[in-house]
Motif scaffolding. Sequence first.
Motif, PDB file in Angstrom:
ATOM      1  N   GLU A 172       9.825  11.596 -14.692  1.00 18.34           N
ATOM      2  CA  GLU A 172       9.319  11.945 -15.848  1.00 18.34           C
ATOM      3  C   GLU A 172       9.225  11.940 -17.475  1.00 18.34           C
ATOM      4  N   PRO A 196       2.589   4.344  -1.163  1.00 14.74           N
ATOM      5  CA  PRO A 196       2.233   6.163  -1.772  1.00 14.74           C
ATOM      6  C   PRO A 196       2.910   5.817  -3.223  1.00 14.74           C
ATOM      7  N   GLY A 246      -3.389   7.189 -17.312  1.00 11.85           N
ATOM      8  CA  GLY A 246      -3.080   6.276 -17.461  1.00 11.85           C
ATOM      9  C   GLY A 246      -1.665   5.830 -16.638  1.00 11.85           C
ATOM     10  N   PHE A 247      -1.750   6.567 -16.093  1.00 15.41           N
ATOM     11  CA  PHE A 247      -0.448   6.764 -15.426  1.00 15.41           C
ATOM     12  C   PHE A 247      -1.200   5.948 -13.745  1.00 15.41           C
ATOM     13  N   GLU A 248      -2.218   6.400 -13.364  1.00 12.23           N
ATOM     14  CA  GLU A 248      -2.441   5.980 -11.961  1.00 12.23           C
ATOM     15  C   GLU A 248      -3.781   4.952 -12.776  1.00 12.23           C
ATOM     16  N   THR A 249      -4.061   3.850 -12.148  1.00 11.85           N
ATOM     17  CA  THR A 249      -5.476   2.934 -12.235  1.00 11.85           C
ATOM     18  C   THR A 249      -6.345   3.271 -10.797  1.00 11.85           C
ATOM     19  N   ALA A 306       1.076  -1.282  -0.155  1.00 10.70           N
ATOM     20  CA  ALA A 306       0.337  -0.537  -0.568  1.00 10.70           C
ATOM     21  C   ALA A 306       0.982   1.289  -0.243  1.00 10.70           C
ATOM     22  N   ARG A 326      -3.571  12.166 -13.781  1.00 11.91           N
ATOM     23  CA  ARG A 326      -2.619  10.977 -14.356  1.00 11.91           C
ATOM     24  C   ARG A 326      -3.719   9.821 -14.412  1.00 11.91           C
ATOM     25  N   TYR A 369      -3.888   5.426  -1.178  1.00  7.24           N
ATOM     26  CA  TYR A 369      -2.307   5.216  -1.238  1.00  7.24           C
ATOM     27  C   TYR A 369      -2.674   4.902   0.137  1.00  7.24           C
ATOM     28  N   GLY A 370      -2.936   3.488   0.307  1.00  5.79           N
ATOM     29  CA  GLY A 370      -3.137   3.082   1.468  1.00  5.79           C
ATOM     30  C   GLY A 370      -3.884   3.610   2.090  1.00  5.79           C
ATOM     31  N   PRO A 382      -0.437   4.142 -20.215  1.00  6.70           N
ATOM     32  CA  PRO A 382      -0.555   5.247 -20.487  1.00  6.70           C
ATOM     33  C   PRO A 382       0.145   5.130 -22.451  1.00  6.70           C
ATOM     34  N   MET A 424       5.886   7.402 -22.500  1.00  5.32           N
ATOM     35  CA  MET A 424       4.733   6.452 -22.369  1.00  5.32           C
ATOM     36  C   MET A 424       3.753   6.425 -22.580  1.00  5.32           C
ATOM     37  N   THR A 439       2.001   3.534  -9.331  1.00  4.50           N
ATOM     38  CA  THR A 439       1.390   3.977  -9.997  1.00  4.50           C
ATOM     39  C   THR A 439       1.266   2.833 -10.489  1.00  4.50           C
ATOM     40  N   GLY A 440      -0.009   3.266 -11.405  1.00  5.58           N
ATOM     41  CA  GLY A 440       0.077   2.189 -12.314  1.00  5.58           C
ATOM     42  C   GLY A 440       0.461   1.223 -13.533  1.00  5.58           C
ATOM     43  N   TRP A 441       1.621   2.445 -14.321  1.00  4.74           N
ATOM     44  CA  TRP A 441       2.146   1.270 -14.870  1.00  4.74           C
ATOM     45  C   TRP A 441       3.601   0.433 -14.082  1.00  4.74           C
ATOM     46  N   GLN A 497       4.437  18.874 -15.891  1.00  2.00           N
ATOM     47  CA  GLN A 497       4.947  20.227 -15.401  1.00  2.00           C
ATOM     48  C   GLN A 497       5.869  20.334 -15.495  1.00  2.00           C
TER      49      GLN A 497
END
Lengths: 298, 271, 364
Positions: free
Chosen positions: B164, A7, C57-60, A5, C53, C19-20, C78, B170, A10-12, C88
């Motif tokens: 980044e 932090p 697609g960088f986060e689900t 869990a 994100r 996230y947790g 992504p 990607m 990320t997805g990829w 950024q």
Amino acid sequence: MNAAAAPGRTGWARGRALVVPGLLGPAVVFIAGLLLTALGILLVNSAYHFTGTRIEPRATFEAYRRFFTDPFYAGVVWEEIRLAVTTTAICLAIGYPTAYAIAKIRRPNWVIAAYILVFSPLLTSSIVRAYGWLVILSRGGLVNWLLTVTHLVAGPVRLVFNFTGVAIALVHVLLPFTVFPILSILLRMDPALREASADLGATRAQTFLRVTWPLSFPGLYAAAQLTFVLAMNAYVTPQLLGGGRVQVLPLLIYENISDLNWPLAAVEAIVLITLVWTAMFASNVLFRRRLAAAGERE
Amino acid sequence: MTAARRDPVTLALWAFLGAVGLYMLAPLIFVTIDSFNPSTYGTFPLPGVTLRWYANVLQVPEFRAGLVNSLVVAVGATAVAVTLGTLAAYGLTRYRFRHRELARSFLLLPIIVPAIVFGAALFLLYIRIGLYGTRTGLVLGHALLGLPFVMSITAANLQTAGREYEEAAMDLGANPIVTFFLVTLPTIRPGLIVSALFAFVTSWDQVEVSLFITRPRNNTLPIAMFNYEQNYQDPTLAAISAILIAFAVVLVLVAVSILKTHEYRRLVERE
Amino acid sequence: MTAASAPPAVDLQRVHKRYGPVHAVRDVSLCIREGEFFSLLGPSGCGKTTVLRMISGFETPTEGHVYLQGRLADTIPPYRRDTNLIFQHLALFPHLDVYDNIAFGLRLRRLPRDEIGRKVRGALELVDLAGYESRRIHQLSGGQKQRIAIARALVNEPGVLLLDEPLGALDLRLRMQMQVELKQIQHRVGTTFVYVTHDQTEALTMSDRIAVMNHGTVEQIGTGREVYERPRTRFVATFLGDSNLFEARVEARGPGETLLRAAGQRLVAPPAAAGAGDAVVLCVRPERVRLLAPTGPAPAGYENRIDARVQDVIFKGAFIEYRLAAAWGAPLIAQVHADGAAAIERGAAVIVAWRRDDGVVLTE
């Protein structure tokens, strides 16, 4: 921390079933297969019986008994610690002002020159440097010639094949490792802190004692630890400059392996590793206590 | 500026730094001087000048064989250490998983085991599995010593380079493997070069481990020199040392010039 | 849900991200229309970047679903999404020149070489940097880098262009110029833009609609005018511009108005979804209030009147800002168009007045 869990996951970049083992697996297997296996075999060998000509795979632990009862080995351990403590102390005494001076240089070309002076010996083998010290310190060498020419001594002074020679050359080998951690912390220190101290009325000595010195303590500690550990592990320098008169554990380990007394070599190796790890652990604890006592924060 | 120059504390510091510089360079300088010494037992001042020790270097077959062996082993060890270390560093910095910190500490283990202990242990292992006295054995042993350096340097580089660029690749349609080769490797190239140099020098100067796992016929150059020093102690060793020092000087000069252009570029880029 | 036949460009349905123990995004639903310039506005840590994100697609999402052009996209990586992101810090590849940066995505799609060349040139023209193909990234100025990043993303003709505070590093003047340019580019290409920012002026300048986010939730969605003039929550009222806020209680609801009582003072406000006796907050924008002399005649319609004293006068160029204290001590703020008239003196007693429909009742 519960990594599942954590932090920032990320997805990829998720630890998909095979990706992380695929990336770390080779290195982990390599270290486990070579280092851990070898250390395991060493540990097993330390228990075996040595007949005087060959090893018998029986767990007699006689090498341990010999090492811990024969006063010769206590003397070797004492010599080893004495050498490591002496060289570490000299290295710190020379290394701190050196790092301090380098940190004060402003002209880029002089900075590069200072780096080359202090760090380039690292690019030459310890054997080359040991030989260099032999040349300088031997009976017919530079130092004795200078001493004789200036009539400071009557005859040649013995500077090699003893503790002094080993210490001189070992300090040379270790000094870059002492300077580096101190220098990096001095360079990271915000110059505004010293200016603030001066602005508040501190003299240069007071600024040094009350600001620079306490703030550089972590670097000093890291330098001391690294230097001490490397001094404990030194082999080439004591071998080539000690001339058999400076006995330390690394020399005994090689000697006993060559003499086929592997159990004894294994015990010496285990003692050495224990000493080094204990020193590292103890100094870590001491350092944390001191930080806590001083109420400083990282 | 002039006031600071005249100030005695600062002057004393510069003098001290100069003395330390002399001390650091002294053995290298005197090895080089001694390599021209006609006297077998390096005496000062030099009774004359000779080049015969340099000729002698070429006569000692151990040095020639050792040089070749050292080069092959160092290249092999660097390749293994850089490959394994870079993959591991990528895994450690780009993925989160259970026991990540434990894995990192484990990969640093070779640093905290004294080389002499590792050498002895490796000897006991190698004689059992037939790697004693082999080049493969040397390559593996040296690669293990270089691995933690490669891993730390590359991990630090990956950390600063950040994710980044990789995410940008990607986002533009590159899958993770294409991204690694097209973006990750090029961005950490300086770090890769430094870590490869580290791994190479670690192997090139290695004594403590090599001592245990080489046989006389496949000695590395440092071991050949070590043995020669213990057996003969004539300035032949000074001659080969001087050659190695010259090699190191060239290396330093190249590094400085690269550093300068790199610094220069970094400054330009910042403007 | 929109009534239009085409599916929305981006559709988030009850999306959560944890996230947790950290609940970064809570129950966010957004429907972004095709061709819209949509902004996610909020303070740092409000979850706006996480939402972006998840679209890229960088986060689900931990819960809920993301639809792109009507297609469920939750687990599409992504590199297989029809979205492009402007980062950024731009993330222009430093080891490639301008041409190779822009061609990066096209090459991965294995387009023919001449088509790539044509598209790259077109993209450079779009951002007014024709002829910059062989420049190195470090040779570009901040604004040029910005435009190359836009070109690199748009050249792929994405269904949705995502922008993660890309103007943050620029100085104020350049930033304002780029805001206008971005808006123009969006008009020209007609692509859906989703823009993340913490700068309310930026969001107001460019967006067709804005979603104001706080603590992982969307507090309000609407046009810039709607969220500024009709804020729904106290957070929206204070995050976008300055506000005078009055803690009040509903006394009665009349036809077309609500009667409030705040600090013993009776106030009249437009109708609100609150019953008699409810605690509410009345919000009045500082440019909507007028400062009247205590003795002068009251202009028509200015039914709300509060006695106050001027504490500070700040000249801000286009307007003068007055910091005031109400009779019961509460701080008030008023902005008066600087028309050359003499400013009111510090310490003067004034009446702060506003019309019924200039107030907004926040029920939170």
